[in-house]
Every structure is written in structure tokens, then in C-alpha cells.
Design a protein around this motif. Structure first.
Motif, PDB file in Angstrom:
ATOM      1  N   ASP A 150       0.672  -1.059  -0.075  1.00 27.51           N
ATOM      2  CA  ASP A 150       0.334  -0.181   0.188  1.00 27.51           C
ATOM      3  C   ASP A 150       1.079   1.111  -0.066  1.00 27.51           C
ATOM      4  OD1 ASP A 150      -2.078  -1.037  -0.177  1.00 27.51           O
ATOM      5  OD2 ASP A 150      -3.055  -1.720   1.777  1.00 27.51           O
ATOM      6  N   LEU A 151       2.225   0.683   1.107  1.00 24.28           N
ATOM      7  CA  LEU A 151       2.840   2.019   1.107  1.00 24.28           C
ATOM      8  C   LEU A 151       3.405   2.678  -0.695  1.00 24.28           C
ATOM      9  CD1 LEU A 151       4.134   4.354   3.078  1.00 24.28           C
ATOM     10  CD2 LEU A 151       5.829   2.700   3.261  1.00 24.28           C
ATOM     11  N   ILE A 152       3.848   1.704  -0.934  1.00 23.41           N
ATOM     12  CA  ILE A 152       4.400   1.637  -2.813  1.00 23.41           C
ATOM     13  C   ILE A 152       2.892   2.422  -3.525  1.00 23.41           C
ATOM     14  CG2 ILE A 152       5.038   0.251  -4.776  1.00 23.41           C
ATOM     15  CD1 ILE A 152       6.851  -1.749  -2.687  1.00 23.41           C
ATOM     16  N   ALA A 153       2.450   1.365  -3.491  1.00 24.89           N
ATOM     17  CA  ALA A 153       0.999   1.877  -4.393  1.00 24.89           C
ATOM     18  C   ALA A 153       1.003   3.628  -4.071  1.00 24.89           C
ATOM     19  CB  ALA A 153       0.018   1.686  -4.575  1.00 24.89           C
ATOM     20  N   ALA A 154       0.656   4.240  -2.836  1.00 22.69           N
ATOM     21  CA  ALA A 154       0.745   5.823  -2.434  1.00 22.69           C
ATOM     22  C   ALA A 154       1.861   6.690  -3.058  1.00 22.69           C
ATOM     23  CB  ALA A 154       0.713   5.549  -1.476  1.00 22.69           C
ATOM     24  N   ALA A 155       3.013   6.399  -3.165  1.00 17.54           N
ATOM     25  CA  ALA A 155       4.592   6.557  -2.951  1.00 17.54           C
ATOM     26  C   ALA A 155       4.431   6.826  -4.467  1.00 17.54           C
ATOM     27  CB  ALA A 155       5.565   5.464  -2.654  1.00 17.54           C
ATOM     28  N   LYS A 156       3.763   6.323  -5.096  1.00 14.82           N
ATOM     29  CA  LYS A 156       4.057   6.070  -6.777  1.00 14.82           C
ATOM     30  C   LYS A 156       2.895   6.504  -7.220  1.00 14.82           C
ATOM     31  CE  LYS A 156       6.036   1.422  -8.191  1.00 14.82           C
ATOM     32  NZ  LYS A 156       6.169   0.172  -9.279  1.00 14.82           N
ATOM     33  N   LYS A 157       1.969   6.645  -6.830  1.00 13.25           N
ATOM     34  CA  LYS A 157       0.590   7.634  -6.982  1.00 13.25           C
ATOM     35  C   LYS A 157       1.089   9.495  -6.966  1.00 13.25           C
ATOM     36  CE  LYS A 157      -4.388   8.434  -6.704  1.00 13.25           C
ATOM     37  NZ  LYS A 157      -5.209   8.240  -5.842  1.00 13.25           N
ATOM     38  N   GLU A 158       1.403   9.716  -5.717  1.00 10.38           N
ATOM     39  CA  GLU A 158       1.965  10.871  -5.306  1.00 10.38           C
ATOM     40  C   GLU A 158       2.903  11.040  -6.356  1.00 10.38           C
ATOM     41  OE1 GLU A 158       1.735  13.900  -3.005  1.00 10.38           O
ATOM     42  OE2 GLU A 158       0.960  12.145  -2.890  1.00 10.38           O
ATOM     43  N   THR A 159       4.437  10.602  -7.025  1.00 11.20           N
ATOM     44  CA  THR A 159       5.201  11.112  -7.763  1.00 11.20           C
ATOM     45  C   THR A 159       4.806  10.643  -9.303  1.00 11.20           C
ATOM     46  OG1 THR A 159       6.393   9.060  -7.562  1.00 11.20           O
ATOM     47  CG2 THR A 159       6.759  10.553  -5.438  1.00 11.20           C
ATOM     48  N   ALA A 160       4.072   9.871  -9.878  1.00  9.35           N
ATOM     49  CA  ALA A 160       3.756   9.913 -11.035  1.00  9.35           C
ATOM     50  C   ALA A 160       4.804   9.247 -11.047  1.00  9.35           C
ATOM     51  CB  ALA A 160       3.506  10.994 -11.496  1.00  9.35           C
ATOM     52  N   ARG A 232      13.245   5.229  -5.442  1.00  7.16           N
ATOM     53  CA  ARG A 232      12.885   6.743  -5.845  1.00  7.16           C
ATOM     54  C   ARG A 232      11.632   7.414  -4.789  1.00  7.16           C
ATOM     55  NH1 ARG A 232      16.898   8.854 -10.708  1.00  7.16           N
ATOM     56  NH2 ARG A 232      18.289   7.322 -10.769  1.00  7.16           N
ATOM     57  N   ALA A 233      10.633   6.864  -5.640  1.00  5.39           N
ATOM     58  CA  ALA A 233       9.164   6.729  -5.330  1.00  5.39           C
ATOM     59  C   ALA A 233       9.006   6.859  -3.988  1.00  5.39           C
ATOM     60  CB  ALA A 233       8.084   6.294  -5.836  1.00  5.39           C
ATOM     61  N   LEU A 234       9.471   6.177  -2.847  1.00 10.36           N
ATOM     62  CA  LEU A 234       9.384   6.067  -1.764  1.00 10.36           C
ATOM     63  C   LEU A 234      10.515   7.259  -0.644  1.00 10.36           C
ATOM     64  CD1 LEU A 234       9.259   2.355  -1.251  1.00 10.36           C
ATOM     65  CD2 LEU A 234       7.254   3.397  -0.506  1.00 10.36           C
ATOM     66  N   ALA A 235      11.551   6.895  -1.245  1.00  2.00           N
ATOM     67  CA  ALA A 235      12.202   7.986  -0.802  1.00  2.00           C
ATOM     68  C   ALA A 235      12.122   9.483  -0.742  1.00  2.00           C
ATOM     69  CB  ALA A 235      13.883   8.177  -1.181  1.00  2.00           C
ATOM     70  N   ALA A 236      11.173   9.887  -1.991  1.00  2.00           N
ATOM     71  CA  ALA A 236      10.565  11.159  -2.484  1.00  2.00           C
ATOM     72  C   ALA A 236       8.947  11.433  -1.627  1.00  2.00           C
ATOM     73  CB  ALA A 236      10.534  11.109  -3.490  1.00  2.00           C
ATOM     74  N   TYR A 237       8.354  10.747  -1.836  1.00  2.00           N
ATOM     75  CA  TYR A 237       7.278  10.330  -0.585  1.00  2.00           C
ATOM     76  C   TYR A 237       7.160  10.179   0.839  1.00  2.00           C
ATOM     77  CZ  TYR A 237       2.854   8.723   0.926  1.00  2.00           C
ATOM     78  OH  TYR A 237       1.097   8.617   1.275  1.00  2.00           O
ATOM     79  N   ALA A 238       8.660   9.833   1.330  1.00  2.00           N
ATOM     80  CA  ALA A 238       9.064  10.008   3.195  1.00  2.00           C
ATOM     81  C   ALA A 238       9.672  11.503   3.074  1.00  2.00           C
ATOM     82  CB  ALA A 238      10.066   9.040   2.572  1.00  2.00           C
ATOM     83  N   LYS A 239      10.278  11.920   2.479  1.00  2.00           N
ATOM     84  CA  LYS A 239      10.516  13.673   2.586  1.00  2.00           C
ATOM     85  C   LYS A 239       9.231  14.594   2.798  1.00  2.00           C
ATOM     86  CE  LYS A 239      14.507  15.967   1.451  1.00  2.00           C
ATOM     87  NZ  LYS A 239      15.415  16.442   0.398  1.00  2.00           N
TER      88      LYS A 239
END
Length: 344
Positions: A150-160, A232-239
Motif C-alpha cells: 500500500d505504501l509503494i502504491a501511494a508513493a508511486k501515485k504521489e510521484t507519478a 526513488r518514489a518511496l524516498a521522495a514520498y518519505a521526505k
């Protein structure tokens, strides 16, 4: 049969000091995580105290080697700083995942009891402690995986985050594809063909990168790019979630620092004790001669000499590190809070 202790008392134990190493504290949450409880969220009271002490010994050894690294000034070297910088996205991601697990992972005593019964039925004669540990990992494992997905899906969606399939096809079609061709993107970040080749080189250090190694393997290309955009999406989402500077980030960063220092000191200690003589190789070959058979014939020493050398070097290195840690233990001030261990 109470396996987990949840609620306020459990949260308190997470922050309690279970041991100190020259004044450096080891908290209950850290020990729990080594014992298999994700993010140290739950207490596994069924694990015997002796086994908890074995796990605690591992954490003490890491602390001792890390402290030794700092006393040598390794934390001021460019190599150490470069490794830490390279791993900072991983620190950010791990801190975010722990935060998600802390808020979303729920496990009840009833679920664990049911899983313990299943484990015991499938593994006759297994001890209560081993059954409890397997049950904890089984029940929490699938849930952690769901939290992660779920976290990966949210991060990918947020960062396109996305891979460009047409650009990937060009790797196979065009022999001289320019390095600036965009293969994937994560927010404003672009992953170029040149970046992809660098990632491949990093995966196989010391080996020459040839186009034919990957140009006819779209699955390999796809997997590497997918992994890269996910990280990269997870790192950006975490930030974006404000992980940087949080207590979770600080503790995860400290953990990474200790592990890097531990590795660098251990490598140095092992490297000084890895001389392997031909006599030792011949002795090891003779000792294991019964296993040195292929197709009914004895394997000549010359064919396995370097493999034996590598195995002996590895064995000597491990023993040298163990002896080094044992010496440090004698000089260190180590305290263990025995009263807390049963509640961990």
C-alpha cells in the motif's frame, strides 16, 4: 497462553533500556525487532530469556565494533561518509516503513494462539518458543507485506512514477542509443539510459558491461527500472511525509551508522588475519577428501585449491573478528537490565 503484551505497557517497554554498552543504550524496541517483531511493535513474552540474551549479544557486538570505528576516526573518512550518503534514501524509506507499521500493524492474542496451534500441528515436537516465533512471523509477515504494498502504491501515485515502455524497446532496437534518453521518471527526476547502465555496473562491480548482457533481456531491464522507480518514489514520498528530522529517522540513521562502522572495522580486522598457506590448504583437502569426488573420481587439488583458500580465509576472518569482539567485551562496561527482558 499469553504471547503478546500490547497496549500501554508494551509501548513503555519499547522505550525501556535493556542494556548499555559503554553508556550507549539499547532499547526494548531494537531487541524486539531482532527477535522478529516488526518495528518492535509487539512483545513476544514466550521467547525464552536465554534466547533474548543471545540476540542482545549480537546488538552488543555491533555497538562495540561501531564504537571502535569511531575511536579509530573511521567516521571522519571520505569512504564512510560516501557510504552513508549513498544509503540515505534507504534510511528514509526504512524510517517511513517503521512509522507505517507502528500505526497500522495490529495483531491479537487470539490470532497468534490459532497460528501457534497450526505450527505445532504441522511440526510435531517443536518447542513452544519456536512455535511462538514462527507464529509471530507468519501472522505479522503477511500484514507487513500488505502495508508495504500500500505504501509503494501511494508513493508511486504521489510521484507519478512510471517506466516508458517505448523508450525501453529502443534499448533492444538501437545499438547506439544516446545516454540522455529518458527511460523512466519519478516526479521531476528522470532516469536516463546512462543512469541505467551505471546501475547495472554497480550491480556487477569489476565486470565489464556489454550491451548484449541486457539488450535482449527486456525482463531484466524492466525489473531494474521498476526497482529504481520504487526506491526513488518511496524516498521522495518519505521526505514529503516529513520523515527527515523525525525521531524515527534519527534512530534509523544511527542504526545505519553503526552497521557501516561495524562492517568497516570487521573487514579491517579480518583482512589482517587472512593469510592461508599451501600447507593449510593441503590439510583441509585431505580432511574433506571423502567429499572431493565427482563422477566417481577424486577431484584434483589443483581444481579446488582456490575455493579451499577462499573458505579458509573466510573462516579465519570470522574467528579473528570473534576474538577481537571478545577482547573488547573484557574492557567494556556492559550492563543488562534483567528485569525488562521477560517483558520484551
Amino acid at each position: 497462553m499469553g504471547i503478546f503484551v500490547a497496549g500501554c505497557s508494551s509501548k513503555d517497554v519499547r522505550q525501556e533500556t535493556v542494556a548499555t554498552v559503554n553508556g550507549d543504550e539499547i532499547k526494548g524496541a531494537e531487541l524486539r525487532e531482532v527477535l522478529g517483531a516488526p518495528a518492535g511493535v509487539f512483545a513476544v513474552v514466550e521467547i525464552p530469556v536465554e534466547r533474548k540474551k543471545e540476540a542482545l549479544d549480537q546488538l552488543v557486538a555491533v555497538r562495540l565494533l561501531a564504537q571502535e570505528g569511531r575511536s579509530r576516526g573511521i567516521d571522519n573518512t571520505s569512504e564512510y561518509k560516501e557510504i552513508l550518503q549513498r544509503n540515505d534514501p534507504l534510511v528514509r524509506i526504512k524510517a517511513l516503513l517503521r512509522k507505517e507499521i507502528e500505526s497500522k500493524l495490529k495483531v491479537t492474542n487470539e490470532e497468534i494462539k490459532a497460528e501457534v496451534a497450526k505450527v505445532k500441528e504441522a511440526n510435531q515436537g517443536i518447542s513452544d518458543a519456536d512455535a511462538a516465533m514462527r507464529a509471530v512471523k507468519s501472522v505479522s509477515g503477511s500484514r507487513v507485506q500488505k502495508i508495504q504494498e500500500d505504501l509503494i502504491a501511494a508513493a508511486k501515485k504521489e510521484t507519478a512514477a512510471a517506466v516508458d515502455p517505448k523508450a525501453v524497446e529502443r534499448i533492444e532496437e538501437e545499438e547506439d542509443l544516446p545516454d540522455n534518453v529518458v527511460l523512466a521518471s519519478v516526479g521531476d527526476e528522470k532516469i536516463l539510459y546512462g543512469d541505467f547502465k551505471r546501475i547495472l555496473r554497480d550491480l556487477s562491480p569489476g565486470r565489464e558491461l556489454r550491451r548484449r548482457d541486457f539488450s535482449n533481456n527486456p525482463a531484466l531491464v524492466g525489473n531494474i527500472l521498476e526497482r529504481e522507480i520504487t526506491m526513488r518514489a518511496l524516498a521522495a514520498y518519505a521526505k514529503k511525509q516529513g520523515v527527515d528530522g523525525s525521531e524515527g529517522y534519527k534512530s534509523t540513521r544511527q542504526e545505519m551508522e553503526r552497521l557501516v562502522l561495524r562492517s568497516m572495522v570487521a573487514e579491517d580486522v579480518a583482512a589482517k588475519n587472512v593469510e592461508v598457506t599451501d600447507k593449510e590448504i593441503e590439510a583441509a583437502y585431505a580432511e574433506h577428501s571423502a567429499t572431493m569426488v565427482r563422477d566417481g573420481k577424486k577431484v584434483p587439488l589443483a581444481m579446488v585449491k582456490e575455493q579451499i583458500r577462499a573458505a579458509l580465509r573466510n573462516e579465519k576472518g570470522k574467528k579473528a573478528i570473534e576474538a577481537y569482539i571478545a577482547e573488547m567485551r573484557k574492557k567494556a562496561k556492559i550492563t543488562v537490565n534483567d528485569a525488562v527482558l521477560p517483558k520484551v
